[in-house]
Enzyme design. Structure first.
Site, PDB file in Angstrom:
ATOM      1  CG  HIS A  36      13.944  39.205  28.664  1.00 25.79           C
ATOM      2  ND1 HIS A  36      13.424  40.446  28.944  1.00 25.79           N
ATOM      3  CD2 HIS A  36      12.880  38.396  28.427  1.00 25.79           C
ATOM      4  CE1 HIS A  36      12.093  40.380  28.886  1.00 25.79           C
ATOM      5  NE2 HIS A  36      11.740  39.147  28.571  1.00 25.79           N
ATOM      6  CD  GLN A  38      12.726  31.977  31.294  1.00 21.92           C
ATOM      7  OE1 GLN A  38      12.335  30.827  31.503  1.00 21.92           O
ATOM      8  NE2 GLN A  38      11.903  32.943  30.932  1.00 21.92           N
TER       9      GLN A  38
HETATM   10  C1  LIG Z   1      15.530  35.931  31.084  1.00 25.05           C
HETATM   11  C2  LIG Z   1      14.449  36.912  31.422  1.00 25.05           C
HETATM   12  N1  LIG Z   1      14.769  38.055  32.005  1.00 25.05           N
HETATM   13  C3  LIG Z   1      13.846  38.961  32.367  1.00 25.05           C
HETATM   14  C4  LIG Z   1      12.514  38.737  32.132  1.00 25.05           C
HETATM   15  C5  LIG Z   1      11.499  39.777  32.550  1.00 25.05           C
HETATM   16  O1  LIG Z   1      10.714  39.277  33.582  1.00 25.05           O
HETATM   17  P1  LIG Z   1       9.470  40.130  34.121  1.00 25.05           P
HETATM   18  O2  LIG Z   1       8.659  40.482  32.898  1.00 25.05           O
HETATM   19  O3  LIG Z   1       8.777  39.219  35.050  1.00 25.05           O
HETATM   20  O4  LIG Z   1      10.011  41.364  34.763  1.00 25.05           O
HETATM   21  C6  LIG Z   1      12.110  37.548  31.511  1.00 25.05           C
HETATM   22  C7  LIG Z   1      10.699  37.302  31.199  1.00 25.05           C
HETATM   23  O5  LIG Z   1      10.368  36.493  30.366  1.00 25.05           O
HETATM   24  C8  LIG Z   1      13.106  36.611  31.151  1.00 25.05           C
HETATM   25  O6  LIG Z   1      12.783  35.452  30.571  1.00 25.05           O
END
Ligand SMILES: Cc1ncc(COP(=O)(O)O)c(C=O)c1O
Length: 438
Positions: free
Chosen positions: A138, A229
């Site tokens: 991500h 996740q």
């Molecule tokens: C694998 C992964 N990492 C990081 C994030 C970022 O999370 P947040 O927006 O809650 O900081 C997400 C959000 O969808 C995610 O799916």
């Protein structure tokens, strides 16, 4: 430990029926579905709906208990402070950290990764060093490392993907995993850090992070696992995983938004300078100099989201009240039902699954797909008109999309409150997309 071995025993019709009955009872715990019974909400990988007990708690908190953290000498403030610190201990037990001092509250996964990048990795990183991540991160676990490498002249190394095919009745679906042999070859004595997702938000695959942590450990390389996740799909044991940092967000765990967790091994947190400075994170301040509080307070500058932290504790209680084996079986049953439909229904033969697996217990309940000749945004809009909410886009994983030669996918994700009817509504919605667009 997050692995679906707990459900690898053959799923019988009876267990499927029992699980579905159990799930319908769970759905009743979520007020949004009694207000909107027509919705099939299949976007829990983006954010989960909230159970009644979390909602009730937050309302009660604002009506009865709101007070400032750490600062008041009066009872209300002392109680809130106690409750907040109790959640720290609860989170530590939840992920099997050594103690509450290894738990830092922050805004979410993104904030936690940035904290580690700036406070742990940046001071150690020099030109010629490298950081290892994977091609399926991500952006939250990609950009902080990319930017840091660009600033210092370090190299960002990327574990490539291993691709395969899974046979469906009418077409082949794409299997995607990490190329572990390449991962080993990419680590060397200039590798300063490794940061990997535990579960991919696009593909739903559970990555072999324990093996990768072990590999890193043989070379003394600290590892951060992005558990955004993973945290909601089974128990997580940071010690057994062998990671140095683990991060996740409250809103994907049936909890409030605006709160997340950074787990860091005590020895490492103690070496780290503050990420932000301001109120509540100091020992002593004078015009000449400042000394900082020990971790975790050192990393919690300013007024923290008190209600969200204590609400996260309620969400963890809710999550832990779900029998794990049953939860995993339920989510996997829905994944199997949806996957089997997409693989074998003649009218759905234009659909290709991205991130398929021959053994679906290697995945959590996340199902990405494309339809030949139809943009995923159109898939999302037409499904919406059928009251099915899915995510469409690059899922904040553009490097992964580029590697797969895609611009976007549609993604359905399953949670405790979904049921067989949601899967049916989803598959009928896809038929509608195909009828309208092809
Ligand atoms: C694998 C992964 N990492 C990081 C994030 C970022 O999370 P947040 O927006 O809650 O900081 C997400 C959000 O969808 C995610 O799916």
């Amino acid at each position: 430990m997050l692995n679906n071995e707990k459900i690898s025993a053959k799923t019988t019709q009876q267990t499927v029926r029992q699980t579905i009955q159990w799930a319908s009872e769970q759905r009743d715990q979520f007020p949004i579905f009694s207000r909107h019974p027509e919705w099939s909400y299949l976007d829990s990988a983006a954010t989960a709906q909230k159970p009644r007990r979390v909602i009730d708690f937050l309302q009660e908190f604002w009506c009865e208990r709101n007070a400032p953290l750490h600062r008041g000498v009066y009872r209300l403030s002392a109680q809130v402070t106690q409750d907040y610190e109790d959640v720290r201990e609860k989170v530590a037990r939840f992920i099997h950290a050594g103690c509450g001092n290894e738990i830092v509250f922050c805004r979410g996964t993104t904030d936690a990764i940035n904290l580690v990048a700036h406070s742990f990795v940046a001071p150690r990183l020099k030109k010629g060093d490298n950081i290892l991540i994977s091609a399926m991160e991500h952006h939250a676990n990609f950009l902080p490392w990319q930017q840091l490498c660009q600033k210092t002249g370090a190299e960002l190394r990327i574990i490539p993907l291993r691709k395969g095919l899974v046979e469906g009745a009418f077409r082949q679906h794409l299997q995607v995993g990490l190329d572990l042999e390449s991962a080993e070859a990419l680590l060397d004595d200039r590798t300063q850090f490794m940061a990997l997702n535990h579960v991919s938000n696009v593909l739903g695959v559970i990555n072999p992070v324990t093996d990768l942590c072990q590999l890193a450990k043989t070379k003394n390389i600290p590892v951060l696992l992005d558990g955004a996740q993973a945290i909601v799909h089974g128990s997580v044991d940071v010690k057994a995983l062998g990671c140095d940092f683990y991060v996740f967000s409250g809103h994907k765990l049936y909890g409030p938004d605006g709160v997340g967790v950074l787990y860091g091994r005590s020895e490492l947190l103690e070496t780290m300078p503050p990420y932000q400075t301001g109120g509540d994170m100091i020992e002593f301040v004078s015009t000449a100099e400042t000394t900082f509080a020990p971790p975790p307070q050192r990393f919690e500058a300013g007024t923290m989201p008190v209600s969200a932290v204590i609400g996260l504790g309620v969400a963890i209680d809710y999550f832990q009240s779900l029998p794990e084996e049953r939860l995993l079986r339920h989510e996997n049953t829905l994944l199997q039902l949806a996957t089997e439909n997409l693989r074998s229904t003649k009218s759905l033969q234009k659909v290709q699954i991205i991130g398929d697996e021959t053994d679906l217990t290697r995945k959590v309940g996340v199902l990405s797909f494309v339809i030949e000749g139809v943009h995923p945004h159109d898939i999302g809009s037409i499904l919406d008109s059928a009251n099915v909410a899915v995510r469409a886009g690059h899922h904040c994983a553009q490097p992964l999309m580029a590697d797969l030669k895609l611009t976007a996918t549609a993604r359905a994700s399953f949670a405790v409150y979904n049921n067989e009817r949601d899967v049916q509504q989803f598959c009928e919605g896809i038929e509608k997309v195909i009828t309208m667009m092809i």
